[in-house]
Motif scaffolding. Structure first.
Motif, PDB file in Angstrom:
ATOM      1  N   THR A  15     -14.221  29.726 -20.087  1.00 64.84           N
ATOM      2  CA  THR A  15     -12.992  29.161 -20.618  1.00 64.84           C
ATOM      3  C   THR A  15     -13.117  28.976 -22.128  1.00 64.84           C
ATOM      4  N   ARG A  16     -12.017  28.567 -22.760  1.00 62.56           N
ATOM      5  CA  ARG A  16     -12.027  28.358 -24.213  1.00 62.56           C
ATOM      6  C   ARG A  16     -13.057  27.314 -24.628  1.00 62.56           C
ATOM      7  N   ASP A  94     -12.147  33.943 -19.872  1.00 65.19           N
ATOM      8  CA  ASP A  94     -11.397  33.739 -18.633  1.00 65.19           C
ATOM      9  C   ASP A  94      -9.916  33.575 -18.967  1.00 65.19           C
ATOM     10  N   GLN A 105      -5.613  25.842 -14.899  1.00 65.45           N
ATOM     11  CA  GLN A 105      -5.844  26.932 -15.841  1.00 65.45           C
ATOM     12  C   GLN A 105      -5.590  26.515 -17.293  1.00 65.45           C
ATOM     13  N   ASP A 107      -7.416  25.373 -19.592  1.00 62.64           N
ATOM     14  CA  ASP A 107      -8.446  25.691 -20.589  1.00 62.64           C
ATOM     15  C   ASP A 107      -8.733  27.189 -20.677  1.00 62.64           C
ATOM     16  N   GLN A 108      -7.940  27.974 -19.960  1.00 59.42           N
ATOM     17  CA  GLN A 108      -8.169  29.419 -19.979  1.00 59.42           C
ATOM     18  C   GLN A 108      -7.401  30.069 -21.121  1.00 59.42           C
TER      19      GLN A 108
END
Length: 116
Positions: A15-16, A94, A105, A107-108
């Motif tokens: 993730t970020r 991701d 989702q 943080d994607q």
């Protein structure tokens, strides 16, 4: 961080915030606690020239050159692939799923295939 394992391939998806943490600390580790043992999977910056991986003490460790980590953090680069022995390796950002999912989702990365 998610991993997908199939036969001789291992894919890591970050993730970020995980990409940012890897850029800052140089290591990410996740743990799955089974009844009788713990399974770990890690991504670690190491002085190597390409992606490498090992399985040590119930831990899959993906080693990445700092230049690759810097590219994930600072550019639009989506991911990198490599091979360690017979095992194919992939690490990538991701993206938000296109299909419906109950998974958080937030943080994607935005999916480039989604239209707004």
């Amino acid at each position: 961080m998610k991993i997908r394992i199939k036969d001789n391939s291992v894919r890591f998806r970050l993730t970020r915030s995980e990409v940012a943490e890897l850029g800052t600390s140089g290591i990410l580790t996740q743990v799955t606690e089974f009844a009788s043992n713990i399974f770990k999977y890690s991504v670690m910056v190491k002085d190597v020239e390409e992606l490498l991986a090992d399985f040590v003490e119930n831990n899959i460790i993906l080693y990445m050159p700092k230049s690759m980590v810097d590219a994930l953090v600072n550019t639009g680069k989506v991911g990198f692939s490599g091979q360690a022995g017979a095992v194919k390796l992939l690490i990538e950002k991701d993206f938000v799923c296109i299909d419906n999912t109950d998974e958080d989702q937030s943080d994607q990365y935005p999916n480039p295939k989604m239209t707004c």
